[in-house]
Motif scaffolding. Structure first.
Motif, short mmCIF file in Angstrom:
data_model
loop_
_atom_site.label_atom_id
_atom_site.label_comp_id
_atom_site.label_asym_id
_atom_site.label_seq_id
_atom_site.Cartn_x
_atom_site.Cartn_y
_atom_site.Cartn_z
N TYR A 33 0.84 -1.20 0.00
CA TYR A 33 0.00 0.00 0.00
C TYR A 33 0.87 1.25 0.00
O TYR A 33 0.70 2.15 0.82
N LEU A 34 1.79 1.29 -0.93
CA LEU A 34 2.74 2.38 -1.03
C LEU A 34 2.04 3.70 -1.35
O LEU A 34 2.35 4.74 -0.77
N TRP B 242 -0.01 6.37 1.17
CA TRP B 242 0.65 7.43 1.93
C TRP B 242 0.40 8.81 1.32
O TRP B 242 0.74 9.82 1.94
N ILE C 124 -1.53 11.53 3.48
CA ILE C 124 -0.94 12.41 4.50
C ILE C 124 -0.82 13.85 4.00
O ILE C 124 -0.60 14.75 4.81
#
Length: 171
Positions: A106-107, A110, A113
Motif C-alpha cells: 500500500y505504497l 501514503w 498524508i
C-alpha cells in the motif's frame, strides 16, 4: 483501467480548482433604492458594519462615500471539510494508482498524508482584510435615496436580510 485512471485525474484536477476557489475574492457591487432619509440610513449602515467588526478608514463628505475595513477569519468547518475532501480524493487516487500498477503493498496510500495541506492552504488564504465601500446619493426621479455598496457577496446577502428600511435593488 486506463479510463478509470483518466477520470480520476480529471476529478483530482476539479478538486484542486475547488480548493483553490475557496479563497477567491467575491466582491460585488449592489445599488439599493431606499425610501428613508440619508441620515437614518447612514447611521444604520455605520452601526451595522461596526457590529460586524468593520472599522471606518475614510469618509469623503463631498461624495457621501464611506470606506470600512475588517479582518475576516477563516471558517473552522470549511478548513476541516476541505481537508476531508482532499483526503478522500487522495485516497481514491491512491487506490487507482495501486490497481493500475498492481502493487501488493500500500505504497500509494501514503498520499493521504498530504490532505491537511488543503486545510492549511485555505486557512492561510482566507484570513484577509475585507473592504466595504458605500455611497449615498439622492435619486433625481423620486424621493428615494440610492445606496451603492461594494462588499463581499456574503456580506451583501447578510445586509439585505437585516436591512430594516423599505428598499428595492436596482440593476
Amino acid at each position: 483501467m486506463t479510463s478509470t485512471f483518466l477520470l480520476t485525474i480529471l476529478l483530482m484536477i476539479g478538486l484542486f480548482f475547488f480548493i483553490r476557489g475557496s479563497i477567491k475574492d467575491r466582491t460585488e457591487i449592489v445599488t439599493i433604492a431606499c425610501q428613508d432619509n440619508q441620515d437614518n440610513i447612514l447611521s444604520y449602515l455605520r452601526d451595522y458594519f461596526q457590529t460586524r467588526s468593520y472599522k471606518v478608514i475614510s469618509i469623503e463628505p463631498e461624495t457621501n462615500k464611506v470606506s470600512l475595513e475588517g479582518l475576516v477569519s477563516p471558517s473552522v468547518f470549511l478548513t476541516v471539510f476541505l481537508s476531508l475532501l482532499a483526503g478522500s480524493g487522495l485516497f481514491c487516487f491512491a487506490l487507482v494508482l495501486s490497481m493500475l500498477f498492481s502493487t501488493e503493498t500500500y505504497l500509494f496510500i501514503w498520499l493521504v498524508i498530504f490532505s491537511p495541506l488543503a486545510g492549511f492552504f485555505y486557512w492561510k488564504g482566507a484570513r484577509k482584510v475585507e473592504k466595504v465601500v458605500f455611497r449615498l446619493d439622492e435619486n433625481n426621479q423620486s424621493t428615494d435615496t440610492l445606496i451603492t455598496i461594494q462588499a463581499h457577496r456574503d456580506e451583501l446577502i447578510q445586509l439585505q436580510t437585516n436591512f430594516p428600511f423599505n428598499y428595492s435593488v436596482k440593476e
